[in-house]
Design a protein around this motif. Structure first.
Motif, PDB file in Angstrom:
ATOM      1  N   PHE A 524       0.938  -0.969   0.106  1.00  0.00           N
ATOM      2  CA  PHE A 524      -0.236  -0.310  -0.272  1.00  0.00           C
ATOM      3  C   PHE A 524       0.297   0.973   0.200  1.00  0.00           C
ATOM      4  CE2 PHE A 524      -3.155  -2.855   1.099  1.00  0.00           C
ATOM      5  CZ  PHE A 524      -4.388  -2.644   0.445  1.00  0.00           C
ATOM      6  N   ALA A 525       1.031   2.261  -0.808  1.00  0.00           N
ATOM      7  CA  ALA A 525       1.269   3.426  -0.809  1.00  0.00           C
ATOM      8  C   ALA A 525       0.574   4.442   0.494  1.00  0.00           C
ATOM      9  CB  ALA A 525       1.096   3.872  -2.191  1.00  0.00           C
ATOM     10  N   HIS A 526      -0.140   4.709   1.024  1.00  0.00           N
ATOM     11  CA  HIS A 526      -1.456   4.883   1.751  1.00  0.00           C
ATOM     12  C   HIS A 526      -1.613   4.419   2.329  1.00  0.00           C
ATOM     13  CE1 HIS A 526       0.296   8.135  -0.623  1.00  0.00           C
ATOM     14  NE2 HIS A 526      -0.235   8.056  -1.962  1.00  0.00           N
ATOM     15  N   LYS A 527      -2.938   4.652   3.879  1.00  0.00           N
ATOM     16  CA  LYS A 527      -3.499   4.323   4.487  1.00  0.00           C
ATOM     17  C   LYS A 527      -4.316   4.773   4.060  1.00  0.00           C
ATOM     18  CE  LYS A 527      -3.193   5.530   8.925  1.00  0.00           C
ATOM     19  NZ  LYS A 527      -3.501   6.208  10.489  1.00  0.00           N
ATOM     20  N   ALA A 528      -5.371   2.910   4.071  1.00  0.00           N
ATOM     21  CA  ALA A 528      -7.005   3.204   3.146  1.00  0.00           C
ATOM     22  C   ALA A 528      -8.288   1.790   4.293  1.00  0.00           C
ATOM     23  CB  ALA A 528      -6.701   2.212   2.428  1.00  0.00           C
ATOM     24  N   ALA A 529      -8.776   2.559   4.034  1.00  0.00           N
ATOM     25  CA  ALA A 529      -9.436   1.072   4.269  1.00  0.00           C
ATOM     26  C   ALA A 529     -10.287   0.227   3.905  1.00  0.00           C
ATOM     27  CB  ALA A 529     -10.321   2.727   5.843  1.00  0.00           C
ATOM     28  N   GLY A 530     -11.276  -0.958   5.266  1.00  0.00           N
ATOM     29  CA  GLY A 530     -11.923  -1.364   3.817  1.00  0.00           C
ATOM     30  C   GLY A 530     -12.742  -2.208   4.849  1.00  0.00           C
ATOM     31  N   ARG A 531     -14.377  -2.231   4.323  1.00  0.00           N
ATOM     32  CA  ARG A 531     -15.844  -2.808   4.773  1.00  0.00           C
ATOM     33  C   ARG A 531     -15.406  -3.795   4.105  1.00  0.00           C
ATOM     34  NH1 ARG A 531     -20.563  -3.265   5.045  1.00  0.00           N
ATOM     35  NH2 ARG A 531     -21.864  -2.943   7.628  1.00  0.00           N
ATOM     36  N   GLY A 532     -15.265  -5.406   4.874  1.00  0.00           N
ATOM     37  CA  GLY A 532     -15.816  -6.983   3.926  1.00  0.00           C
ATOM     38  C   GLY A 532     -16.957  -7.171   4.548  1.00  0.00           C
ATOM     39  N   ARG A 533     -18.186  -7.615   3.612  1.00  0.00           N
ATOM     40  CA  ARG A 533     -19.025  -7.406   3.876  1.00  0.00           C
ATOM     41  C   ARG A 533     -19.594  -9.005   3.164  1.00  0.00           C
ATOM     42  NH1 ARG A 533     -25.001  -7.018   2.565  1.00  0.00           N
ATOM     43  NH2 ARG A 533     -26.119  -7.105   3.956  1.00  0.00           N
ATOM     44  N   HIS A 534     -19.686  -9.984   3.906  1.00  0.00           N
ATOM     45  CA  HIS A 534     -19.775 -11.668   3.149  1.00  0.00           C
ATOM     46  C   HIS A 534     -21.570 -12.639   4.005  1.00  0.00           C
ATOM     47  CE1 HIS A 534     -19.686 -14.949   1.203  1.00  0.00           C
ATOM     48  NE2 HIS A 534     -19.469 -15.823   1.956  1.00  0.00           N
ATOM     49  N   VAL A 535     -22.830 -11.065   3.289  1.00  0.00           N
ATOM     50  CA  VAL A 535     -24.314 -11.442   4.142  1.00  0.00           C
ATOM     51  C   VAL A 535     -24.171 -12.792   2.848  1.00  0.00           C
ATOM     52  CG1 VAL A 535     -25.688 -11.114   4.584  1.00  0.00           C
ATOM     53  CG2 VAL A 535     -23.824  -9.995   5.328  1.00  0.00           C
ATOM     54  N   GLY A 540     -31.723 -23.469   4.444  1.00  0.00           N
ATOM     55  CA  GLY A 540     -30.159 -24.237   5.606  1.00  0.00           C
ATOM     56  C   GLY A 540     -29.964 -23.319   5.860  1.00  0.00           C
ATOM     57  N   HIS A 541     -29.063 -23.274   6.864  1.00  0.00           N
ATOM     58  CA  HIS A 541     -28.065 -22.002   6.743  1.00  0.00           C
ATOM     59  C   HIS A 541     -27.286 -20.643   5.944  1.00  0.00           C
ATOM     60  CE1 HIS A 541     -27.386 -23.386  11.634  1.00  0.00           C
ATOM     61  NE2 HIS A 541     -27.373 -24.338  10.969  1.00  0.00           N
ATOM     62  N   GLY A 542     -27.290 -19.550   6.514  1.00  0.00           N
ATOM     63  CA  GLY A 542     -26.398 -18.289   5.507  1.00  0.00           C
ATOM     64  C   GLY A 542     -25.343 -18.615   6.042  1.00  0.00           C
ATOM     65  N   GLN A 543     -24.955 -18.025   5.537  1.00  0.00           N
ATOM     66  CA  GLN A 543     -23.480 -17.229   5.718  1.00  0.00           C
ATOM     67  C   GLN A 543     -23.709 -15.462   6.288  1.00  0.00           C
ATOM     68  OE1 GLN A 543     -20.404 -18.548   3.234  1.00  0.00           O
ATOM     69  NE2 GLN A 543     -22.368 -19.348   1.962  1.00  0.00           N
ATOM     70  N   TYR A 544     -23.140 -15.399   7.042  1.00  0.00           N
ATOM     71  CA  TYR A 544     -23.546 -14.262   8.000  1.00  0.00           C
ATOM     72  C   TYR A 544     -22.041 -13.779   8.111  1.00  0.00           C
ATOM     73  CZ  TYR A 544     -25.419  -8.920   9.710  1.00  0.00           C
ATOM     74  OH  TYR A 544     -24.972  -8.123   9.564  1.00  0.00           O
ATOM     75  N   ALA A 545     -20.938 -12.050   7.924  1.00  0.00           N
ATOM     76  CA  ALA A 545     -19.899 -11.885   8.466  1.00  0.00           C
ATOM     77  C   ALA A 545     -18.889 -10.262   7.918  1.00  0.00           C
ATOM     78  CB  ALA A 545     -18.777 -12.888   8.256  1.00  0.00           C
ATOM     79  N   ILE A 546     -18.912  -9.664   8.845  1.00  0.00           N
ATOM     80  CA  ILE A 546     -18.750  -7.924   8.330  1.00  0.00           C
ATOM     81  C   ILE A 546     -16.731  -7.580   9.299  1.00  0.00           C
ATOM     82  CG2 ILE A 546     -19.911  -5.889   8.268  1.00  0.00           C
ATOM     83  CD1 ILE A 546     -22.771  -6.293   7.455  1.00  0.00           C
TER      84      ILE A 546
END
Length: 733
Positions: A524-535, A540-546
């Motif tokens: 990375f050249a600079h600081k950065a933020a990211g949001r990972g959303r896996h819904v 049956g069972h779903g998948q949920y993670a943020i």
């Protein structure tokens, strides 16, 4: 030496293959550039010694130069070869080396096996830079040397001028240590105005040796030849006396005393053997149907009379396998066995054949030995300590193997059926394992990326490559974990061509050469933020993670650092390692062009979970998505490896080499003088720019420069080059 004018009976010479004592052995290596006539000279010496017949063939078929089918196809020597002959009861092991720079590893092996060196110089081409460098290496260890001038039949050949050139190049501060023992005699001029060389005049005895009939005949020189003879003779006598151990001899000679020829010959032989005087001789191959080539008798007499016995050659360092120093008597035939594999080759009928130099003890057929090999793990050679039983002992004549009953200390021999022994390995007693200090081997610096041509080739590739590097320690095998390429590191293009041909013809493996890839990185050249959303919701069972992360660059060499700053249990504790695992897996795959991400700190700040649908797999996926999103919002640097390069080059080429390094985006770090007429240049150069530097530097410096490289670090690539790499990665994707 040649002035002794002894008679010889060469007919049985080739059969005296086994020496019974070290004093009856001479080991001499032929050194010189490609095309100087080394192999032709070896054949001429073998003919004169009776090892081959007048047609140049050994008794049981083939020629003494039938070493390798590849050599015939390429019309040049590509490997070290041994031709043993006998002369006056002395076994002479002649080691013929390739002259082309790509096969310098074979030359190094020849220097290790020999006790003296014969430098072959073409009268029409002169001394090249590579030969001069080898001379300096021999001088550094005090190896005895002599010079033989070939190609006297060439229209531009001038023996006297070439002798002066050799004295200037090889003599250094003492050109009178490089002097001819004979002067060539020329016959009548032909229609082209060229007078062929027909004989030699011995300067010490004033004898003429006429080869014009194909047989060496002795006579007296004519009156018209005496003036030139006396001038050269006086200079030779003064050169010999200057090296004499009798310090009163020069004063007596200058005072008018006539020095006995026998005394001069003895002083000459001692000076040659200790490496302080370097005689110059002339040689030419025998004419068709002739029995002796011009100067070959004189050369054999120099080798047997003036070159040292193995007793006089220092033993290489010997240790126990554990590293404890062992002191051994030189060439003790009854001492502990210490021998070294100097060359490994494969024969389609016999299998693996090891050319071995025995330093101590006596080696016999069917003897149990210990094989030790260490120090070449970085080139694909495994360390090993194994017991083996040697097979038959033999001496090679071209492709023929002639059995011998033993090999005493100081001798060379071919050994069969050593399945684990590789070039550079030590053979010693089974109950007293020892290790010989390895000789210096050049570092292969030209990469050759290969892949199997077909599935059938893939099955045989690994074994073929392992055999290839076992034979040739100047070749390095790399399985690059970053680029997933199989890379053979070679000394040059010719070296690479021979490797590919051996894989195909000897081991039945067809390979394709592919572009060599350099191990790039991303950061990375600079600081950065990211949001990972896996819904995802499904049956049956779903998948949920943020998860929410912050990525910031770190200093070079920091790797990937993961920090947990989640508060309040937003991401349950059991899933935080899952986020880290997902982040690291994505970092290994890269975020921009598919190269590993390094030198960043990834901080997990927040996230969300579901009591039922959250899982380890879901948070791994969310961590990877978060890293990709952060990368999309900032600039990603491509990092390229930078090598620290040192180039040792003659002063005449310093400017050209420095300019070339600068054109390769190199940063010059400095220069320093190394000895006389040499400069060491230090620079840092991106590895992208030096893939073919081994070839380019040789061309730039006319073969006189050497370089080493070592990884320094990864650093950002210029934007325009990085963009091109990204586009290529996108096209391939």
């Amino acid at each position: 030496m040649g002035d002794k004018a002894q008679s010889h009976h060469p007919g049985a010479a080739g059969r005296a293959l086994a020496a019974d004592r070290p004093t009856s052995v001479r080991n001499v290596v032929l050194v010189g550039p490609s095309g100087s006539g080394k192999t032709t000279l070896v054949e001429a010496l073998a003919l004169t010694a009776g090892a081959v017949n007048r047609a140049g063939r050994v008794e049981d078929g083939g020629t003494v130069s039938d070493y390798d089918d590849i050599e015939h196809r390429q019309q040049r020597s590509v490997q070290l070869s041994l031709v043993p002959v006998a002369w006056d009861g002395i076994k002479v092991n002649i080691l013929d080396t390739p002259g082309y720079a790509d096969f310098v590893g074979e030359l190094r092996a020849g220097l290790r096996a020999a006790d003296a060196a014969l430098f072959v110089v073409s009268a029409s081409d002169g001394v090249d830079g590579s030969t001069r460098m080898v001379w300096e290496e021999c001088a550094a260890v005090g190896m005895p040397r002599a010079i033989v001038i070939t190609h006297l039949e060439a229209a531009r050949a001038d023996f006297e001028e070439m002798t002066r050139n050799c004295a200037e190049v090889f003599g250094g501060d003492d050109p009178d240590a490089v002097l001819p023992l004979y002067l060539p005699l020329r016959g009548p001029e032909g229609p082209d105005g060229h007078a062929p060389v027909t004989g030699l005049v011995g300067l010490l005895t004033r004898k003429l040796f006429d080869y014009s009939t194909g047989e060496r005949k002795e006579s007296e020189p004519g009156e018209d030849q005496l003036p030139d003879l006396e001038e050269a003779r006086n200079r030779l006598i003064e050169g010999i006396i200057a090296e004499s151990e009798d310090e009163t001899l020069m004063d007596r000679y200058l005072g008018g005393e006539q020095v006995d020829v026998k005394t001069l010959v003895e002083d000459l032989e001692r000076a040659v053997a200790r490496g302080s005087f370097f005689p110059v001789l002339a040689a030419a191959p025998a004419a068709e149907g002739a029995r002796q080539g011009l100067g070959t008798v004189e050369l054999l007499e120099l080798i047997t009379g003036g070159f040292p016995t193995p007793f006089e050659h220092p033993l290489p360092g010997v240790t126990t396998v554990g590293g404890e120093r062992r002191e051994l008597k030189p060439c003790d035939t009854d001492g502990p066995l210490v021998a070294e594999v100097v060359k490994t080759s494969s024969d389609p009928y016999v299998g693996r054949i090891s050319l071995v130099r025995v330093f101590s003890g006596t080696l016999r057929p069917d003897q149990a030995v210990h094989v030790s090999g260490h120090g070449l793990a970085d080139r694909g050679h495994e360390d090993h300590d194994v017991d083996e039983k040697v097979g038959a002992l033999s001496m090679a004549f071209g492709k023929q193997q002639r059995p011998v009953p033993h090999a005493v200390a100081g001798d060379l021999v071919c050994v069969s059926k050593l399945g684990r022994a590789e070039t550079g390995d030590t053979l010693s007693g089974k109950d007293d394992p020892l290790l010989v200090e390895p000789w210096q081997m050049p570092d292969p610096l030209l990469p050759l990326a290969i892949q199997a041509h077909s599935k059938a080739d893939e099955d045989k590739l690994s074994q073929g490559l392992s055999r290839l590097v076992a034979e040739d320690p100047t070749m390095r095998l790399e399985q690059n974990q970053d680029t997933h390429q199989v890379v053979l590191w070679c000394l040059g293009e010719a070296h690479a061509d021979v490797a590919l041909e051996r894989l195909r013809s000897r081991y039945g493996v067809q390979v394709d050469v592919v572009p060599h890839r350099v191990s790039l990185r991303e950061t990375f050249a600079h600081k950065a933020a990211g949001r990972g959303r896996h819904v995802k919701q499904s049956g049956g069972h779903g998948q949920y993670a943020i998860c929410e992360i912050e990525v910031e660059p770190l200093p070079n060499g920091s790797g990937v650092e993961f920090v947990d700053k989640v508060v309040g249990g937003a991401v349950p504790r059991q899933f935080i390692p899952s986020v880290e695992k997902g982040v690291r897996a994505q970092a290994a795959r890269g975020v921009a062009a598919g190269y590993p991400l390094v030198d960043v700190r990834v901080t997990l700040l927040d996230g969300k979970a579901h009591s039922v649908d959250s899982s380890d797999a879901a948070f791994q996926t969310a961590g990877a998505l978060a890293l990709r999103e952060a990368a999309a919002d900032t600039r990603i640097h491509l990092l390229e490896p930078v090598a620290e390069v040192t180039v040792l080059v003659g002063d005449d080429y310093v400017g050209a080499v420095m300019s070339d390094l600068s054109s390769r985006r190199g940063r010059l770090l400095g220069t320093e003088q190394v000895g006389s007429g040499r400069t060491l240049i230090r620079a840092e150069v991106p590895e992208f720019e030096i893939g073919r530097y081994a070839v380019d530097l040789r061309s730039l410096s006319h073969g006189t420069a050497r370089f080493d490289r070592a990884y320094a670090r990864h650093e950002p690539m210029p934007p325009q080059i990085a963009e091109r790499i990204r586009e290529q990665a996108g096209d391939e994707g």
